[in-house]
Design a protein around this motif. Structure first.
Motif, PDB file in Angstrom:
ATOM      1  N   GLU A 104     -41.668 -35.319  12.765  1.00 59.56           N
ATOM      2  CA  GLU A 104     -40.212 -35.174  12.718  1.00 59.56           C
ATOM      3  C   GLU A 104     -39.889 -34.431  11.443  1.00 59.56           C
ATOM      4  O   GLU A 104     -40.704 -34.375  10.525  1.00 59.56           O
ATOM      5  N   ASP A 163     -35.202 -40.423   6.254  1.00 60.94           N
ATOM      6  CA  ASP A 163     -33.752 -40.636   6.314  1.00 60.94           C
ATOM      7  C   ASP A 163     -33.322 -41.101   7.724  1.00 60.94           C
ATOM      8  O   ASP A 163     -34.148 -41.193   8.627  1.00 60.94           O
ATOM      9  N   TYR A 196     -45.062 -37.015  -2.165  1.00 61.43           N
ATOM     10  CA  TYR A 196     -44.716 -35.809  -1.405  1.00 61.43           C
ATOM     11  C   TYR A 196     -45.739 -34.697  -1.629  1.00 61.43           C
ATOM     12  O   TYR A 196     -46.340 -34.615  -2.701  1.00 61.43           O
ATOM     13  N   GLU A 239     -41.204 -43.295   4.960  1.00 58.93           N
ATOM     14  CA  GLU A 239     -39.962 -43.441   4.204  1.00 58.93           C
ATOM     15  C   GLU A 239     -39.136 -42.200   4.494  1.00 58.93           C
ATOM     16  O   GLU A 239     -39.379 -41.137   3.933  1.00 58.93           O
ATOM     17  N   TYR A 280     -37.417 -31.742   4.803  1.00 60.13           N
ATOM     18  CA  TYR A 280     -38.292 -32.900   4.607  1.00 60.13           C
ATOM     19  C   TYR A 280     -38.972 -33.173   5.950  1.00 60.13           C
ATOM     20  O   TYR A 280     -38.295 -33.264   6.967  1.00 60.13           O
ATOM     21  N   GLY A 281     -40.304 -33.324   5.975  1.00 60.63           N
ATOM     22  CA  GLY A 281     -40.963 -33.570   7.262  1.00 60.63           C
ATOM     23  C   GLY A 281     -42.173 -34.480   7.135  1.00 60.63           C
ATOM     24  O   GLY A 281     -42.823 -34.549   6.085  1.00 60.63           O
ATOM     25  N   THR A 282     -42.479 -35.167   8.239  1.00 62.72           N
ATOM     26  CA  THR A 282     -43.617 -36.101   8.288  1.00 62.72           C
ATOM     27  C   THR A 282     -44.804 -35.440   8.973  1.00 62.72           C
ATOM     28  O   THR A 282     -44.728 -35.157  10.169  1.00 62.72           O
ATOM     29  N   ARG A 303     -25.323 -36.969  -3.124  1.00 57.60           N
ATOM     30  CA  ARG A 303     -26.154 -38.053  -2.571  1.00 57.60           C
ATOM     31  C   ARG A 303     -25.304 -39.285  -2.270  1.00 57.60           C
ATOM     32  O   ARG A 303     -25.544 -39.980  -1.277  1.00 57.60           O
ATOM     33  N   ARG A 327     -39.210 -33.412  -9.109  1.00 53.02           N
ATOM     34  CA  ARG A 327     -38.458 -34.058 -10.197  1.00 53.02           C
ATOM     35  C   ARG A 327     -39.410 -34.404 -11.340  1.00 53.02           C
ATOM     36  O   ARG A 327     -40.600 -34.547 -11.115  1.00 53.02           O
ATOM     37  N   ARG A 331     -37.879 -29.572  -1.533  1.00 56.55           N
ATOM     38  CA  ARG A 331     -37.064 -29.828  -2.733  1.00 56.55           C
ATOM     39  C   ARG A 331     -37.940 -29.631  -3.975  1.00 56.55           C
ATOM     40  O   ARG A 331     -39.122 -29.939  -3.960  1.00 56.55           O
ATOM     41  N   SER A 382     -44.790 -37.160   2.893  1.00 58.57           N
ATOM     42  CA  SER A 382     -43.987 -36.105   3.519  1.00 58.57           C
ATOM     43  C   SER A 382     -44.229 -34.769   2.847  1.00 58.57           C
ATOM     44  O   SER A 382     -44.565 -34.715   1.658  1.00 58.57           O
ATOM     45  N   ASN A 413     -36.198 -33.059   8.875  1.00 61.96           N
ATOM     46  CA  ASN A 413     -34.756 -33.065   8.706  1.00 61.96           C
ATOM     47  C   ASN A 413     -34.401 -32.163   7.527  1.00 61.96           C
ATOM     48  O   ASN A 413     -35.251 -31.877   6.695  1.00 61.96           O
TER      49      ASN A 413
HETATM   50  P1  5GP Z   1     -35.454 -37.669  -2.104  1.00 60.48           P
HETATM   51  O1  5GP Z   1     -35.054 -36.252  -2.364  1.00 60.48           O
HETATM   52  O2  5GP Z   1     -34.537 -38.654  -2.800  1.00 60.48           O
HETATM   53  O3  5GP Z   1     -36.909 -37.931  -2.418  1.00 60.48           O
HETATM   54  O4  5GP Z   1     -35.273 -37.949  -0.545  1.00 60.48           O
HETATM   55  C1  5GP Z   1     -34.038 -37.655   0.093  1.00 60.48           C
HETATM   56  C2  5GP Z   1     -33.999 -38.294   1.474  1.00 60.48           C
HETATM   57  O5  5GP Z   1     -35.011 -37.722   2.301  1.00 60.48           O
HETATM   58  C3  5GP Z   1     -34.270 -39.803   1.458  1.00 60.48           C
HETATM   59  O6  5GP Z   1     -33.335 -40.399   2.357  1.00 60.48           O
HETATM   60  C4  5GP Z   1     -35.671 -39.919   2.009  1.00 60.48           C
HETATM   61  O7  5GP Z   1     -35.868 -41.148   2.697  1.00 60.48           O
HETATM   62  C5  5GP Z   1     -35.687 -38.759   2.985  1.00 60.48           C
HETATM   63  N1  5GP Z   1     -37.036 -38.293   3.350  1.00 60.48           N
HETATM   64  C6  5GP Z   1     -38.158 -38.247   2.593  1.00 60.48           C
HETATM   65  N2  5GP Z   1     -39.185 -37.754   3.307  1.00 60.48           N
HETATM   66  C7  5GP Z   1     -38.713 -37.504   4.545  1.00 60.48           C
HETATM   67  C8  5GP Z   1     -39.308 -37.000   5.759  1.00 60.48           C
HETATM   68  O8  5GP Z   1     -40.495 -36.692   5.857  1.00 60.48           O
HETATM   69  N3  5GP Z   1     -38.492 -36.882   6.841  1.00 60.48           N
HETATM   70  C9  5GP Z   1     -37.168 -37.212   6.793  1.00 60.48           C
HETATM   71  N4  5GP Z   1     -36.459 -37.090   7.931  1.00 60.48           N
HETATM   72  N5  5GP Z   1     -36.589 -37.686   5.693  1.00 60.48           N
HETATM   73  C10 5GP Z   1     -37.346 -37.829   4.576  1.00 60.48           C
END
Ligand code: 5GP
Ligand code: ADP
Length: 207
Positions: free
Chosen positions: A71, A102, A52, A100, A80-82, A147, A43, A40, A36, A73
Motif C-alpha cells: 500500500e 496512516d 524508514y 505503522e 510513504y509506502g509499505t 500535521r 529528520r 520525506r 516503510s 499514501n
Molecule cells: P512521519 O513523517 O511522522 O514519520 O509519518 C507521517 C505519517 O505517515 C504517519 O501517520 C505515519 O504513520 C504514516 N506512515 C509511515 N509509513 C507509512 C507507510 O508505509 N504507508 C502509509 N500509508 N503511511 C505511512
C-alpha cells in the motif's frame, strides 16, 4: 504452525506511535516492524533503514511500477509506502509484524487483508498532541500546524479500528499495546492446532 498476525498501528503525528512501539519491541523482540520506504527528508536523529528507507521520488515510482508495495499514501506532499515482500515473508514464517501507517493506508490494508488487527494510538487531548508535536522539535511551526490539521481528520476515523490505545501514561499505553498483541495470539483461530497436538498421544494412555 499458525501464520503470524498483521498489526496495523495508526495515530496522528505526535500521538506517540514511535515511542510506544519502541518500548513494545524492547519487551517483544520477536515482533517485526515493517520498514516503510518514504520520500520525506530525513529528520535529525533518524537513520537510514531503522524505521524508514529514505528514497527519491523516482525510486518510489519505480517501486510502484514494479508492484513492490502493499500500500502507499501521500502525506503532506511526500510518498510513504509499505514494501510487500518483508510483510508476506514474516507472516508466512509465523511472525507477527506491525505496519505503522496512516489512516488511508490502514483502509487499503484492511481491504486486502481483512484478518489484520488494527490499533489506533490516541493522544489524551488535542492540547497534549500540540504540546508533544511542538516539544519534539523536529519540524518547523508551519509543518507542525499542517500535521495538527491532519490529526483532526485522522482522530475522527479512529472508530474503524479494532482497538484504541490511549497514550497518556506511557507505561500504561505500552502495557495495553502488549496486551493486544498477546491477546490476539491467544485467539482460537490461532490456537486450534493445539487441540490435536495435546490430544495426539491419547491412544497410548490407559484411561
Ligand atoms: P512521519 O513523517 O511522522 O514519520 O509519518 C507521517 C505519517 O505517515 C504517519 O501517520 C505515519 O504513520 C504514516 N506512515 C509511515 N509509513 C507509512 C507507510 O508505509 N504507508 C502509509 N500509508 N503511511 C505511512
Ligand atoms: P509519533 O511517532 O506518533 O509521531 P512520537 O513517538 O515521536 O510520536 O512522540 C511525540 C513526542 O511526544 C515525543 O517527543 C515523545 O517523547 C513524546 N511522548 C510520547 N509519548 C508520551 C507520553 N505518554 N507522555 C508524554 N510525552 C510523550
Amino acid at each position: 504452525m499458525p501464520k503470524g498476525t498483521l498489526f496495523i498501528v495508526s495515530g496522528p503525528s505526535g500521538s506517540g506511535k514511535d515511542t510506544v512501539l519502541g518500548r513494545l519491541l524492547a519487551l517483544h523482540p520477536e515482533v517485526r516492524l515493517s520498514i516503510s520506504s518514504i520520500t520525506r527528508p530525513m529528520r535529525e536523529g533518524e537513520r537510514e533503514g531503522e524505521k524508514y528507507h529514505f528514497i527519491s521520488r523516482e525510486e518510489f515510482e519505480a517501486l510502484l511500477a514494479a508492484d513492490a508495495l502493499l500500500e502507499h499514501n501521500v502525506y503532506l506532499g511526500n510518498y510513504y509506502g509499505t514494501p510487500r515482500r518483508p510483510v508476506e515473508e514474516a507472516l508466512a514464517a509465523g511472525r507477527d509484524i506491525i505496519l505503522e501507517i496512516d489512516v488511508n493506508g490502514a483502509d487499503k490494508v484492511r481491504d486486502l487483508m481483512p484478518e489484520a488487527v488494527s490499533v489506533f494510538i490516541m493522544p489524551p487531548s488535542l492540547a497534549a498532541l500540540e504540546q508533544r508535536l511542538s516539544g519534539r522539535g523536529t519540524e518547523d511551526a508551519a509543518t507542525v500546524r499542517g500535521r495538527l490539521k491532519e490529526a483532526v481528520g485522522e482522530i475522527a476515523r479512529a472508530a474503524s479500528y479494532d482497538y484504541i490505545v490511549v497514550n497518556d501514561d506511557l507505561d500504561e499505553a505500552v502495557a495495553c499495546m502488549a496486551a493486544v498483541i498477546v491477546g490476539e495470539r491467544a485467539k482460537i483461530h490461532k490456537q486450534k492446532y493445539l487441540i490435536d497436538e495435546v490430544l495426539q498421544d491419547v491412544e497410548s494412555r490407559n484411561w
